[in-house]
Scaffold this motif. Structure first.
Motif, PDB file in Angstrom:
ATOM      1  N   PRO A   1       0.846  -1.195   0.000  1.00 30.63           N
ATOM      2  CA  PRO A   1       0.000   0.000   0.000  1.00 30.63           C
ATOM      3  C   PRO A   1       0.884   1.249   0.000  1.00 30.63           C
ATOM      4  N   THR A   2       0.524   2.210  -0.785  1.00 29.99           N
ATOM      5  CA  THR A   2       1.297   3.460  -0.818  1.00 29.99           C
ATOM      6  C   THR A   2       0.751   4.384   0.242  1.00 29.99           C
ATOM      7  N   SER A   3       1.668   4.985   0.956  1.00 31.63           N
ATOM      8  CA  SER A   3       1.213   5.947   1.960  1.00 31.63           C
ATOM      9  C   SER A   3       1.165   7.320   1.301  1.00 31.63           C
ATOM     10  N   ARG A   4       0.081   7.943   1.455  1.00 30.08           N
ATOM     11  CA  ARG A   4      -0.084   9.289   0.899  1.00 30.08           C
ATOM     12  C   ARG A   4      -0.232  10.259   2.056  1.00 30.08           C
ATOM     13  N   ARG A   5       0.672  11.219   2.053  1.00 30.07           N
ATOM     14  CA  ARG A   5       0.568  12.250   3.078  1.00 30.07           C
ATOM     15  C   ARG A   5      -0.534  13.209   2.693  1.00 30.07           C
ATOM     16  N   ARG A   6      -1.267  13.545   3.655  1.00 28.02           N
ATOM     17  CA  ARG A   6      -2.316  14.532   3.408  1.00 28.02           C
ATOM     18  C   ARG A   6      -1.645  15.898   3.272  1.00 28.02           C
ATOM     19  N   ARG A   7      -1.920  16.547   2.195  1.00 29.33           N
ATOM     20  CA  ARG A   7      -1.295  17.840   1.934  1.00 29.33           C
ATOM     21  C   ARG A   7      -2.204  18.965   2.410  1.00 29.33           C
ATOM     22  N   THR A   8      -1.570  19.876   3.086  1.00 37.62           N
ATOM     23  CA  THR A   8      -2.290  21.053   3.542  1.00 37.62           C
ATOM     24  C   THR A   8      -2.383  22.029   2.375  1.00 37.62           C
ATOM     25  N   PRO A   9      -3.544  22.575   2.134  1.00 40.43           N
ATOM     26  CA  PRO A   9      -3.651  23.539   1.036  1.00 40.43           C
ATOM     27  C   PRO A   9      -2.787  24.765   1.331  1.00 40.43           C
ATOM     28  N   VAL A  10      -2.119  25.248   0.323  1.00 42.63           N
ATOM     29  CA  VAL A  10      -1.289  26.445   0.455  1.00 42.63           C
ATOM     30  C   VAL A  10      -1.720  27.470  -0.583  1.00 42.63           C
ATOM     31  N   ARG A  11      -1.340  28.683  -0.354  1.00 41.44           N
ATOM     32  CA  ARG A  11      -1.605  29.739  -1.318  1.00 41.44           C
ATOM     33  C   ARG A  11      -0.357  30.594  -1.459  1.00 41.44           C
ATOM     34  N   MET A  12      -0.192  31.171  -2.597  1.00 43.05           N
ATOM     35  CA  MET A  12       0.944  32.040  -2.851  1.00 43.05           C
ATOM     36  C   MET A  12       0.493  33.474  -2.642  1.00 43.05           C
ATOM     37  N   VAL A  13       1.330  34.238  -1.911  1.00 42.67           N
ATOM     38  CA  VAL A  13       0.999  35.620  -1.591  1.00 42.67           C
ATOM     39  C   VAL A  13       2.195  36.498  -1.949  1.00 42.67           C
ATOM     40  N   VAL A  14       1.986  37.494  -2.763  1.00 41.88           N
ATOM     41  CA  VAL A  14       3.038  38.462  -3.087  1.00 41.88           C
ATOM     42  C   VAL A  14       2.987  39.559  -2.038  1.00 41.88           C
ATOM     43  N   GLU A  15       4.104  39.761  -1.337  1.00 41.69           N
ATOM     44  CA  GLU A  15       4.178  40.772  -0.287  1.00 41.69           C
ATOM     45  C   GLU A  15       5.398  41.650  -0.524  1.00 41.69           C
ATOM     46  N   PRO A  16       5.248  42.719  -1.294  1.00 38.55           N
ATOM     47  CA  PRO A  16       6.397  43.573  -1.606  1.00 38.55           C
ATOM     48  C   PRO A  16       7.088  44.160  -0.372  1.00 38.55           C
ATOM     49  N   HIS A  17       6.357  44.323   0.711  1.00 38.43           N
ATOM     50  CA  HIS A  17       6.937  44.894   1.931  1.00 38.43           C
ATOM     51  C   HIS A  17       6.762  43.918   3.087  1.00 38.43           C
ATOM     52  N   ALA A  18       7.220  42.712   2.882  1.00 40.95           N
ATOM     53  CA  ALA A  18       7.067  41.656   3.884  1.00 40.95           C
ATOM     54  C   ALA A  18       7.766  42.045   5.183  1.00 40.95           C
ATOM     55  N   ASP A  19       7.192  41.606   6.291  1.00 41.42           N
ATOM     56  CA  ASP A  19       7.786  41.892   7.593  1.00 41.42           C
ATOM     57  C   ASP A  19       9.050  41.045   7.782  1.00 41.42           C
ATOM     58  N   ASP A  20       9.888  41.487   8.709  1.00 41.42           N
ATOM     59  CA  ASP A  20      11.166  40.806   8.958  1.00 41.42           C
ATOM     60  C   ASP A  20      10.971  39.354   9.389  1.00 41.42           C
TER      61      ASP A  20
ATOM     62  N   ALA B   1      11.805  33.664   8.152  1.00 38.87           N
ATOM     63  CA  ALA B   1      11.287  32.293   8.046  1.00 38.87           C
ATOM     64  C   ALA B   1      11.877  31.603   6.824  1.00 38.87           C
ATOM     65  N   VAL B   2      12.064  32.340   5.751  1.00 41.74           N
ATOM     66  CA  VAL B   2      12.647  31.777   4.529  1.00 41.74           C
ATOM     67  C   VAL B   2      14.169  31.724   4.639  1.00 41.74           C
ATOM     68  N   SER B   3      14.794  32.852   4.955  1.00 37.91           N
ATOM     69  CA  SER B   3      16.264  32.891   4.979  1.00 37.91           C
ATOM     70  C   SER B   3      16.827  31.969   6.050  1.00 37.91           C
ATOM     71  N   GLY B   4      16.147  31.864   7.184  1.00 36.85           N
ATOM     72  CA  GLY B   4      16.627  30.989   8.247  1.00 36.85           C
ATOM     73  C   GLY B   4      16.621  29.526   7.844  1.00 36.85           C
ATOM     74  N   ARG B   5      15.621  29.122   7.102  1.00 35.02           N
ATOM     75  CA  ARG B   5      15.569  27.726   6.663  1.00 35.02           C
ATOM     76  C   ARG B   5      16.612  27.427   5.594  1.00 35.02           C
ATOM     77  N   ILE B   6      16.886  28.396   4.739  1.00 35.98           N
ATOM     78  CA  ILE B   6      17.985  28.225   3.775  1.00 35.98           C
ATOM     79  C   ILE B   6      19.303  28.109   4.527  1.00 35.98           C
ATOM     80  N   ASP B   7      19.486  28.956   5.541  1.00 32.94           N
ATOM     81  CA  ASP B   7      20.711  28.891   6.341  1.00 32.94           C
ATOM     82  C   ASP B   7      20.862  27.520   6.990  1.00 32.94           C
TER      83      ASP B   7
END
Length: 158
Positions: A6-25, A30-36
């Motif tokens: 049997p294949t295990s399928r992870r339930r995927r949480t729905p996501v949405r893409m948001v453009v934030e030209p002035h995103a908060d620090d 959250a992104v740069s730390g995970r790349i680091d």
């Protein structure tokens, strides 16, 4: 007849893409730390230092500075600025040398930076930097220069 696992399928949480030209620090971290974290896991190099050196006037106003980061034996200069009335008096060179000394004290062997043609690539060349790449027409009608330099006094073997 062969049996299928049997294949295990992870339930995927729905996501949405948001453009934030002035995103908060916090969101940006959250992104740069995970790349680091990924980079540290991939290389084993976990020593990181922020570089922030400023010129201040008698009123404690910032009239110049150099910003960057140290990781993996390299200093990456991201910003170097001196207020127009103070330019051509050696302040840019002094800021650059101070950042390089700071980097050498932390084991760095090289420094890299970027400069647009309308900024200061000639200044960096005079400081011993060599151009290793040029991105033409970035922005349109201009070029972006990528420069590097081996740090004087750096320990060999890295």
């Amino acid at each position: 007849m062969p049996t299928r696992k049997p294949t295990s399928r992870r339930r995927r949480t729905p996501v949405r893409m948001v453009v934030e030209p002035h995103a908060d620090d916090e969101s940006r971290r959250a992104v740069s730390g995970r790349i680091d974290l990924f980079n540290v896991a991939a290389t084993g190099l976990d020593e990181w230092h922020s570089v922030s050196i400023f010129l201040r006037d008698a009123d404690d106003e910032t009239v110049g500075g150099i910003l960057g980061e140290i990781w993996g034996g390299w200093l990456h200069v991201t910003h170097l600025w001196v207020a127009a009335p103070l330019r051509r008096a050696g302040h840019g060179r002094a800021l650059l040398r101070a950042a390089e000394r700071f980097a050498v004290e932390r084991g760095c062997t090289h420094v890299r930076l970027e400069s647009y043609g309308f900024q200061a690539p000639d200044f960096y060349r005079k400081q011993g930097y060599e151009v290793f790449a040029v991105l033409d027409d970035c922005p349109p009608g201009h070029a972006q220069f990528f420069l590097k330099r081996r740090l004087v006094g750096a320990r060999s073997g890295r």
